[in-house]
Write an enzyme that holds these catalytic residues in place. Structure first.
Site, mmCIF file in Angstrom:
data_model
loop_
_atom_site.group_PDB
_atom_site.id
_atom_site.type_symbol
_atom_site.label_atom_id
_atom_site.label_comp_id
_atom_site.label_asym_id
_atom_site.label_seq_id
_atom_site.Cartn_x
_atom_site.Cartn_y
_atom_site.Cartn_z
ATOM 1 N N ASP A 68 0.865 -1.180 0.000
ATOM 2 C CA ASP A 68 0.000 0.000 0.000
ATOM 3 C C ASP A 68 0.902 1.231 0.000
ATOM 4 O O ASP A 68 1.487 1.592 1.027
ATOM 5 C CB ASP A 68 -0.897 -0.044 1.244
ATOM 6 C CG ASP A 68 -1.627 1.270 1.501
ATOM 7 O OD1 ASP A 68 -1.564 2.166 0.639
ATOM 8 O OD2 ASP A 68 -2.244 1.404 2.578
ATOM 9 N N SER A 71 0.096 8.232 0.834
ATOM 10 C CA SER A 71 0.661 9.582 0.732
ATOM 11 C C SER A 71 1.714 9.859 1.795
ATOM 12 O O SER A 71 2.701 10.547 1.529
ATOM 13 C CB SER A 71 -0.460 10.622 0.841
ATOM 14 O OG SER A 71 -1.171 10.458 2.062
ATOM 15 N N GLY A 73 3.260 7.316 3.770
ATOM 16 C CA GLY A 73 4.160 6.189 3.991
ATOM 17 C C GLY A 73 3.765 5.002 3.139
ATOM 18 O O GLY A 73 2.739 5.020 2.455
ATOM 19 N N ARG A 75 3.200 0.796 3.236
ATOM 20 C CA ARG A 75 3.005 -0.385 4.083
ATOM 21 C C ARG A 75 3.045 -1.646 3.234
ATOM 22 O O ARG A 75 2.509 -1.668 2.137
ATOM 23 C CB ARG A 75 1.644 -0.329 4.795
ATOM 24 C CG ARG A 75 1.480 0.776 5.810
ATOM 25 C CD ARG A 75 0.091 0.691 6.446
ATOM 26 N NE ARG A 75 -0.133 1.714 7.441
ATOM 27 C CZ ARG A 75 -0.601 2.933 7.189
ATOM 28 N NH1 ARG A 75 -0.893 3.250 5.934
ATOM 29 N NH2 ARG A 75 -0.776 3.808 8.152
ATOM 30 N N GLU A 187 -9.970 1.835 -4.367
ATOM 31 C CA GLU A 187 -9.544 1.872 -2.970
ATOM 32 C C GLU A 187 -10.747 1.775 -2.042
ATOM 33 O O GLU A 187 -10.748 1.019 -1.064
ATOM 34 C CB GLU A 187 -8.777 3.173 -2.727
ATOM 35 C CG GLU A 187 -8.132 3.288 -1.353
ATOM 36 C CD GLU A 187 -7.377 4.593 -1.183
ATOM 37 O OE1 GLU A 187 -7.029 4.915 -0.035
ATOM 38 O OE2 GLU A 187 -7.145 5.299 -2.190
ATOM 39 N N LEU A 215 -11.181 8.452 5.881
ATOM 40 C CA LEU A 215 -10.623 9.802 5.834
ATOM 41 C C LEU A 215 -9.108 9.674 5.923
ATOM 42 O O LEU A 215 -8.538 9.568 7.008
ATOM 43 C CB LEU A 215 -11.168 10.657 6.981
ATOM 44 C CG LEU A 215 -10.714 12.124 7.003
ATOM 45 C CD1 LEU A 215 -11.115 12.835 5.711
ATOM 46 C CD2 LEU A 215 -11.297 12.847 8.213
ATOM 47 N N GLY A 216 -8.475 9.612 4.749
ATOM 48 C CA GLY A 216 -7.027 9.498 4.712
ATOM 49 C C GLY A 216 -6.359 10.846 4.779
ATOM 50 O O GLY A 216 -6.971 11.853 5.146
ATOM 51 N N SER A 219 -6.960 11.940 0.534
ATOM 52 C CA SER A 219 -8.289 11.750 -0.054
ATOM 53 C C SER A 219 -9.229 11.111 0.952
ATOM 54 O O SER A 219 -8.805 10.569 1.984
ATOM 55 C CB SER A 219 -8.199 10.869 -1.308
ATOM 56 O OG SER A 219 -7.770 9.565 -0.965
ATOM 57 N N GLN A 221 -12.756 8.448 0.958
ATOM 58 C CA GLN A 221 -13.506 7.487 0.157
ATOM 59 C C GLN A 221 -14.825 7.150 0.834
ATOM 60 O O GLN A 221 -14.884 7.053 2.066
ATOM 61 C CB GLN A 221 -12.723 6.193 -0.047
ATOM 62 C CG GLN A 221 -11.639 6.258 -1.100
ATOM 63 C CD GLN A 221 -10.433 7.037 -0.642
ATOM 64 O OE1 GLN A 221 -9.978 7.960 -1.304
ATOM 65 N NE2 GLN A 221 -9.903 6.682 0.523
#
Length: 499
Positions: A68, A71, A73, A75, A187, A215-216, A219, A221
């Site tokens: 993954d 934005s 980091g 993973r 996503e 809530l990243g 963005s 989703q």
């Protein structure tokens, strides 16, 4: 002179008592024995096969790796699962693992060639979780999200190519097309799959599924089952088992918490947003979304209003009958929802329960924003000050997004703030692994495999019929054709091979 004596024809009774009145009758006992032997063998083989199939060992543990590339980091997720081909995989406890490194791939836009090296520690971690003899059959896929979506096409592709070079040498199974930037709607769809897998509702009644909101940093989703007719760009049809789900899935680029906060500060500096409490005072920025005493802020109501202005900035460009968020179509929010990532982190920071209402979030945010900054630092003395300064905005932004834009009532209890259900972390990477596993099973299944899994008995009957037919043809080919003739010299009937 006597007339010559010709052999006399034997009496009819003797002729009919002759042991070979039918040329094929001599072979009948042998033929019956042959067919009985073949039939017995077929039945025996079928029974042995069925017994062996019923006692066959369970399918081996399957591994998959999803990287993954977010934005903030990157993973790496290692998943181990079991299950029959075509069925929803079942995660095996203790076989999943995750590792994170910073910064994210988007930070290498100025030096794309260095991006691949950032994956090396992650891949070494994965090698420690998967047995060496399984590396070659374990797929590794890199899926980049909003951070890399915002990078220009040229640097973005060079970053991906740098990563592909490292992945090709990783020892795991990899194809170039498996390193890509995925659409935000994918996503969200993967996150919905992960949430409903954890809840046990995947493959069941669509009306009993749970929507998901993420809530990243860059963005946000939203994905859920909708009964409305959806525009094609927001509709995702997903099938699990015998159930097909009509999903609304959308990603709101630049509306993640960090991106939105940065956009708000730019608007404040440019004075594009003007309110009673937002202005420049002696060259100092007045930010209503900062705690009281920090950047002269501390006004939750003003912060909420400013955040809503940011969310509705493009509303005049709406091309649909109704747009709840800027110029984007959103249907009525149906059913229950899980709110993850920064929704969860903010709720947890304020000490709220997972099922707290938006009214409780609002009151907690108001109290925090209006508390003197010196008291806030003393209360959270071990926390990073920059992080502390953002929670006033976080609370106001969540209320502006979920209540003022999406339309959830302030007292609504349909939202659960969490990143985990039971022992399962709700991350889109898990959903991606589940979908890819089932897609792979479907693609690899040939017609024989499909028959075996669909109707094993039918397959065996067909094979048995072919075996019997083959044996019959062989016996016919090898059996000599005989005929009965009367030998004038010997004076009796004989059996001989037909020409």
């Amino acid at each position: 002179m006597e007339a010559p004596k010709f052999p006399t024809r034997p009496p009819a009774a003797r002729f009919f008592s002759f042991p070979v009145k039918n040329p094929s009758s001599a072979h009948k006992p042998h033929s019956r024995s042959l067919w009985l032997s073949i039939a017995s063998s077929v039945v025996f083989v079928v029974l042995v096969y069925l017994a062996a199939a019923s006692r066959s060992p369970p399918p081996p543990l399957r591994f998959g790796i999803i990287i993954d590339a977010g934005s903030s980091g990157t993973r790496i997720h290692v998943f181990g699962s079991k299950g029959e081909s075509g069925a929803i995989p079942s995660l095996v406890p203790g076989s999943t693992a995750v590792m994170r490194v910073t910064p994210g791939l988007s930070s290498f836009s100025g030096d794309p060639e260095r991006a691949g090296a950032s994956l090396e520690d992650l891949l070494e971690f994965a090698k420690g979780k998967v047995a060496k003899d399984r590396w070659r059959e374990t797929e590794v896929r890199l899926m980049a999200t909003a951070g890399l979506r915002m990078v220009d096409m040229g640097p973005r592709e060079r970053i991906l190519e740098s990563c592909r070079r490292v992945l090709r040498l990783s020892g795991f199974r990899f194809k170039n097309e498996w390193a890509t930037v995925i659409p935000g709607s994918d996503e969200g769809t993967y996150a919905w799959v992960a949430a409903n897998y954890a809840l046990g509702s995947l493959g069941g009644d669509p009306e009993k599924t749970t929507g998901i909101m993420e809530l990243g940093g860059a963005s946000a989703q939203v994905t859920f089952v909708s009964s409305e007719t959806l525009p094609s760009e927001f509709s995702r049809m997903l099938t699990f088992g015998k159930t097909t789900y009509n999903l609304y899935s959308n990603s709101f680029l630049h509306f993640g918490q960090n991106a939105a906060h940065e956009s708000l500060r730019k608007l404040l500096y440019s004075r594009d947003i003007k309110t009673s409490d937002v202005s420049r005072q002696e060259g100092t920025l007045v930010d209503p979304c900062s705690p009281k005493g920090y950047s002269h802020g501390g006004n939750f109501s003003e912060c909420r209003s400013t955040a809503l202005s940011l969310l509705q900035k493009e509303k005049d460009n709406c091309l649909y009958q109704l747009c709840h968020l800027g110029s984007t179509f959103i249907p009525k929010m149906q059913g229950n929802f899980i709110a993850t990532e920064n929704f969860f982190y903010t709720s947890k920071f304020f000490g709220l329960s997972p099922t707290s209402s938006l009214s409780e979030m609002m009151h907690a945010g108001e109290e925090y924003c209006e508390q003197d900054w010196s008291k806030t630092k003393k209360k959270y003395h071990s926390a990073d000050e920059e992080d502390l300064s953002r929670y006033c905005f976080s609370a106001a932004y969540i209320v502006a997004l979920l209540h003022d834009s999406f339309g959830f009532p302030l007292d609504d209890k349909r939202i659960e703030y969490t990143n985990q259900v039971g022992d399962v972390e709700i991350e889109w990477a898990l959903g991606a692994y589940l979908v890819q596993s089932m897609t792979k099973s479907s693609e690899n299944a040939d017609w024989v495999t499909a028959m075996i899994h669909g109707d094993l008995v039918l397959l065996l009957l067909v094979a048995s019929a072919l075996l019997v037919l083959t044996a019959w043809l062989v016996s016919k080919w090898r059996r000599p054709r005989m005929k009965t003739i009367y030998d004038l010299e010997k004076g009796h009937y004989i059996i001989t091979r037909a020409s």
